[in-house]
Scaffold this motif. Structure first.
Motif, PDB file in Angstrom:
ATOM      1  N   GLN A  47     -13.360  24.198   8.925  1.00 34.31           N
ATOM      2  CA  GLN A  47     -13.102  23.904  10.335  1.00 34.31           C
ATOM      3  C   GLN A  47     -14.350  24.138  11.185  1.00 34.31           C
ATOM      4  N   LEU A  48     -15.062  25.229  10.895  1.00 35.38           N
ATOM      5  CA  LEU A  48     -16.280  25.516  11.646  1.00 35.38           C
ATOM      6  C   LEU A  48     -17.343  24.449  11.407  1.00 35.38           C
ATOM      7  N   GLU A  49     -17.463  23.996  10.161  1.00 38.92           N
ATOM      8  CA  GLU A  49     -18.452  22.968   9.845  1.00 38.92           C
ATOM      9  C   GLU A  49     -18.132  21.659  10.560  1.00 38.92           C
ATOM     10  N   ALA A  50     -16.842  21.279  10.562  1.00 35.00           N
ATOM     11  CA  ALA A  50     -16.436  20.045  11.244  1.00 35.00           C
ATOM     12  C   ALA A  50     -16.634  20.162  12.753  1.00 35.00           C
ATOM     13  N   LEU A  51     -16.351  21.354  13.292  1.00 37.02           N
ATOM     14  CA  LEU A  51     -16.507  21.548  14.723  1.00 37.02           C
ATOM     15  C   LEU A  51     -17.985  21.518  15.115  1.00 37.02           C
ATOM     16  N   ARG A  52     -18.849  22.109  14.304  1.00 35.94           N
ATOM     17  CA  ARG A  52     -20.285  22.070  14.596  1.00 35.94           C
ATOM     18  C   ARG A  52     -20.815  20.637  14.538  1.00 35.94           C
ATOM     19  N   ALA A  53     -20.281  19.829  13.598  1.00 36.96           N
ATOM     20  CA  ALA A  53     -20.697  18.430  13.519  1.00 36.96           C
ATOM     21  C   ALA A  53     -20.263  17.658  14.772  1.00 36.96           C
ATOM     22  N   ARG A  54     -19.052  17.968  15.281  1.00 37.03           N
ATOM     23  CA  ARG A  54     -18.578  17.285  16.487  1.00 37.03           C
ATOM     24  C   ARG A  54     -19.377  17.707  17.713  1.00 37.03           C
ATOM     25  N   LEU A  55     -19.748  18.977  17.767  1.00 30.60           N
ATOM     26  CA  LEU A  55     -20.503  19.471  18.913  1.00 30.60           C
ATOM     27  C   LEU A  55     -21.989  19.135  18.833  1.00 30.60           C
ATOM     28  N   GLY A  56     -22.460  18.780  17.647  1.00 31.85           N
ATOM     29  CA  GLY A  56     -23.880  18.487  17.470  1.00 31.85           C
ATOM     30  C   GLY A  56     -24.730  19.701  17.212  1.00 31.85           C
ATOM     31  N   THR A  57     -24.113  20.864  17.028  1.00 26.88           N
ATOM     32  CA  THR A  57     -24.891  22.086  16.788  1.00 26.88           C
ATOM     33  C   THR A  57     -25.266  22.260  15.331  1.00 26.88           C
TER      34      THR A  57
END
Length: 323
Positions: A47-57
Motif C-alpha cells: 500500500q505504501l509503495e502504491a501510494l508513493r507512486a501515486r504521489l510521485g514521491t
C-alpha cells in the motif's frame, strides 16, 4: 535598458532557486513521508509503495540517474525537484484536486477582499499624509500622528475581534464570518473584512507617507516654488506629490503578489475560503504540492514585481536612469 533588464532577470534565478530549494528541503528532508501520513495506521508495504507512486514521491529527489542511463541524458532532470521547478505540481494530497484549479478557485476570493482594501487604504493614507504634512505642528497633525501610532501599536487580532463584536455582534450591520458566492452576497460578507483591513493598515502607511512628504517639503525646490507665489495646494499636488510617488510605487507594486495569497489570520478568523485559508490548511495537513505551488508562484511574482518597480521609477522620476 535591455542590458539592465537582462541582468535583473538573471539575478532572479538564484533568488527563486534558493526559495524553492529551502521549501523543498523542509518537506522532503525534515517533514515525515507523506505516504506514511496519508496511509494511516493500517498500512502494508504494498500500500505504501502504491501510494508513493501515486504521489510521485517514489522518484529521486534531486537527479534521476537511472532514467538518464535508460532514456537519455535529459531524463536526469525527471525528479521531484525539477518537476517543481518546471511548474509540474502533483495534485493536492488532501483533495486529489489539481493545484492550479485550487488556486484558480481560491485566488478570486482573496482578491475580492485584498484589492479593495489595499487601494482604499492607499488612497486614505496618501490623502491624510499630505493633509497633515501641510499642517505640520498644528492640532490636526498631532491628533493624526497620535492615532497613527496607536493604530500601529494595537495588535491586528484585537482589531479583528473587536470589529466582529461591534459591527457584527452588537450593531449587526455585517455578518460576523462566512462567505457566499454571487456578487452582491460576496459584497455583504466582504464589507467587514475590508473595513478591518483598512483600519489595520492605515496607521503605519499614514505615518510613513507623512514622513516622506515632510522630507520633500523641506527641499529647496519647494521653498523656491513658494517664494514665487505658487499656491500651497499646487505645491503639494504638483511638486511634492510627484516625488512622494516613488515610495508609493515601491510599496504598491511589491505588495501586489501578496494580495493573491490573502491575509492568513484575516481569512481564518472571518472564515473566508481564500488563498490564506488554503495555505494554512495545506501546512497543517502537510499538503506539499499546494504549499510548493503557492510559495513558488508567489516568489516568481514578487521578483518580477521588483523588476517592474525599477521600470516604474524611471517613469515616475525621469532623473532615475536604469544602467
Amino acid at each position: 535598458m535591455a542590458a539592465y533588464l537582462a541582468r535583473k532577470l538573471l539575478l532572479m534565478i538564484p533568488t527563486i532557486l534558493g526559495i524553492v530549494v529551502l521549501t523543498f528541503i523542509l518537506f522532503r528532508v525534515v517533514a515525515p513521508d507523506p505516504a506514511m501520513v496519508l496511509a494511516g495506521k493500517m498500512k502494508s508495504p504494498n500500500q505504501l509503495e502504491a501510494l508513493r507512486a501515486r504521489l510521485g514521491t517514489d522518484r529521486p529527489r534531486w537527479l534521476n540517474f537511472a532514467a538518464a542511463r535508460e532514456h537519455g541524458f535529459w531524463h536526469v532532470f525527471d525528479s521531484q525537484f525539477f518537476n517543481v521547478l518546471a511548474f509540474r505540481f502533483r495534485p493536492s494530497y488532501r483533495t486529489n484536486e489539481s493545484v492550479w484549479e485550487l488556486m484558480a478557485r481560491k485566488a478570486p476570493v482573496s482578491l475580492a477582499i485584498q484589492l479593495p482594501a489595499f487601494f482604499i487604504e492607499l488612497g486614505l493614507q496618501l490623502a491624510i499624509a499630505l493633509y497633515t504634512a501641510s499642517r505640520r505642528g498644528k492640532p490636526v497633525d498631532y491628533v493624526v500622528t497620535f492615532l497613527s501610532v496607536l493604530g500601529m501599536s494595537v495588535p491586528a487580532l484585537s482589531i479583528y475581534i473587536g470589529a466582529q463584536y461591534l459591527f457584527g455582534g452588537y450593531l449587526r450591520w455585517f455578518p460576523i464570518a462566512g462567505w457566499s458566492p454571487g456578487f452582491f452576497y460576496a459584497i455583504h460578507f466582504a464589507a467587514l473584512p475590508i473595513l478591518v483591513s483598512v483600519i489595520v493598515g492605515l496607521g503605519w502607511g499614514t505615518r510613513f507617507y507623512r514622513t516622506t512628504t515632510l522630507e520633500e517639503i523641506g527641499n529647496d525646490y519647494v521653498r523656491t516654488a513658494r517664494a514665487k507665489g505658487v499656491a500651497g495646494s499646487d505645491v503639494m499636488l504638483t511638486h511634492v506629490f510627484r516625488n512622494v510617488l516613488i515610495p508609493v510605487v515601491t510599496n504598491t507594486v511589491v505588495a501586489l503578489p501578496f494580495l493573491i495569497t490573502g491575509a492568513l489570520l484575516l481569512e481564518r478568523l472571518f472564515q473566508i475560503p481564500g488563498m490564506g485559508g488554503l495555505l494554512v490548511d495545506a501546512i497543517h495537513t502537510q499538503d506539499e504540492p499546494v504549499v510548493m505551488a503557492v510559495v513558488y508562484v508567489t516568489a516568481v511574482a514578487y521578483c518580477l514585481m521588483l523588476v517592474l518597480t525599477d521600470l516604474l521609477y524611471s517613469w515616475v522620476d525621469p532623473r532615475v536612469a536604469l544602467k
